[in-house]
Design an enzyme around this catalytic site. Sequence first.
Site, PDB file in Angstrom:
ATOM      1  N   GLY A  54       2.046  -5.276 -14.036  1.00  0.00           N
ATOM      2  CA  GLY A  54       3.153  -4.680 -14.786  1.00  0.00           C
ATOM      3  C   GLY A  54       2.605  -3.538 -15.622  1.00  0.00           C
ATOM      4  O   GLY A  54       1.557  -3.684 -16.284  1.00  0.00           O
ATOM      5  N   GLN A 207       6.559 -11.527  -7.076  1.00  0.00           N
ATOM      6  CA  GLN A 207       6.673 -11.456  -8.538  1.00  0.00           C
ATOM      7  C   GLN A 207       8.049 -11.916  -9.017  1.00  0.00           C
ATOM      8  O   GLN A 207       8.196 -12.401 -10.137  1.00  0.00           O
ATOM      9  CB  GLN A 207       6.424 -10.022  -9.036  1.00  0.00           C
ATOM     10  CG  GLN A 207       4.987  -9.567  -8.980  1.00  0.00           C
ATOM     11  CD  GLN A 207       4.641  -8.874  -7.687  1.00  0.00           C
ATOM     12  OE1 GLN A 207       5.237  -9.147  -6.640  1.00  0.00           O
ATOM     13  NE2 GLN A 207       3.681  -7.970  -7.723  1.00  0.00           N
ATOM     14  N   ASP A 248       6.621   1.881 -12.670  1.00  0.00           N
ATOM     15  CA  ASP A 248       5.185   2.009 -12.930  1.00  0.00           C
ATOM     16  C   ASP A 248       4.789   3.433 -13.297  1.00  0.00           C
ATOM     17  O   ASP A 248       3.756   3.662 -13.911  1.00  0.00           O
ATOM     18  CB  ASP A 248       4.395   1.552 -11.700  1.00  0.00           C
ATOM     19  CG  ASP A 248       4.629   0.077 -11.488  1.00  0.00           C
ATOM     20  OD1 ASP A 248       5.670  -0.280 -10.900  1.00  0.00           O
ATOM     21  OD2 ASP A 248       3.812  -0.723 -11.947  1.00  0.00           O
TER      22      ASP A 248
HETATM   23  O1  MRU Z   1       2.240  -4.777  -8.684  1.00  0.00           O
HETATM   24  P1  MRU Z   1       2.848  -5.079 -10.023  1.00  0.00           P
HETATM   25  O2  MRU Z   1       3.301  -6.483 -10.160  1.00  0.00           O
HETATM   26  O3  MRU Z   1       1.947  -4.633 -11.148  1.00  0.00           O
HETATM   27  O4  MRU Z   1       4.124  -4.151 -10.057  1.00  0.00           O
HETATM   28  C1  MRU Z   1       4.910  -4.157 -11.223  1.00  0.00           C
HETATM   29  C2  MRU Z   1       6.205  -3.502 -11.030  1.00  0.00           C
HETATM   30  O5  MRU Z   1       6.468  -2.850 -10.047  1.00  0.00           O
HETATM   31  C3  MRU Z   1       7.144  -3.597 -12.171  1.00  0.00           C
HETATM   32  O6  MRU Z   1       8.448  -3.589 -11.714  1.00  0.00           O
HETATM   33  C4  MRU Z   1       6.875  -2.347 -13.049  1.00  0.00           C
HETATM   34  O7  MRU Z   1       5.528  -2.328 -13.469  1.00  0.00           O
HETATM   35  C5  MRU Z   1       7.643  -2.309 -14.245  1.00  0.00           C
HETATM   36  S1  MRU Z   1       6.895  -3.372 -15.391  1.00  0.00           S
HETATM   37  C6  MRU Z   1       7.722  -3.335 -16.823  1.00  0.00           C
END
Ligand code: MRU
Length: 366
Positions: A54, A207, A248
């Site tokens: 995240g 997730q 991200d």
């Molecule tokens: O691969 P991840 O679990 O780090 O990806 C996270 C996401 O895509 C979330 O939707 C994004 O970081 C927003 S977090 C507030």
Amino acid sequence: MKVDGKYIQTIWLDEDERRVKIIDQRRLPHEFVIVDLQTVDDTITAIKDMYVRGAPLIGVTGAYGVYLAALNAPDNQTNNDYLIQECNRIKASRPTAVNLVWAVDHVLAEVLKASDLHTKIATAKKRAAAIAAQEVENCKKIGEHGLPLIEQISRKKEGKPVNVLTHCNAGWLACIEYGTATAPIYAAFDRGIDVHVWVDETRPLNQGTRLTAWELGKHGVKHTIITDNAGGYLMQQGKVDIVIVGTDRTTATGDVANKIGTYLKALAAKDNNIPFYVALPSSTFDWRLKDGVNEIPIEVRDPNEIKYVHGLDKDKTTRVLICPAASPAANFAFDITPAKLVSGLITERGICMATEEDIRRLFPEK
Ligand code: MRU
């Protein structure tokens, strides 16, 4: 947030000030395990292997990584070159979430101004804690600014449940507190609004299934896990009132990088006239970029994340192969939703359209 009655954030510095504590998110929802980070290598492993994930949380973990680099600097490596090198290693641990580079560079810039190692360590600790506190505040504000969107729908539906669809986990687990996409949902729930969340499972690492469902459940928010492909059907059936996702990295022109599959939800939302909002703190804007599709680096992860799934078998967590062992798999972790598909950006300063002009209205100093 509270987990089984106990208040907890996703990252904190231990009382001995030598260990950074995190929740090992790989093991949720079946096990709740706290892990210590004591070195830069620990920090890199935690980010790369997604103990923490995240965008805002990756950023704060990176910031504390700078502190650990300074704290553990070998006696003969107290110069700036060593710290810069360690920071470069931390920044390379995951490519898409811009918060990581932003937070590490921010802490490093302050640390480099200090003349002796003792002051560098103290500065890094203070700056990392300040970024964490700022992200908590930002997410709280995102909740306040996003709440009226849900309130309006609830009024229009005369109190019937508001159905929000979300993708991945942009909850408090992805941040320090509140979450980004979930902040308006928690705010609405806490106000007594009847809200229900469609949780995309979010293959391959699930997730949604593992993390969003877990944290919504802990807070008492009604939710239903759906397959990644169900959203379009539910939208056609009038069962989705609003989509809210995190990001991200978002360009200065409003193109949004988020977990793979987000783009398809935005296309379906557009086709069904359903508002599609993206919630983000200002640390997730990449002010240098104008063309998300061509400029945002998309992480490609280990194909085994697709080929195997983790789960609970009786009382034991286990990992099973779900495809022909020899079949290749390609694991693209993020995609880009072009600004034209985004109804609005929910930030700590309010909501704006996903256009360069309107983003700059909220953030003129950028
Ligand atoms: O691969 P991840 O679990 O780090 O990806 C996270 C996401 O895509 C979330 O939707 C994004 O970081 C927003 S977090 C507030």
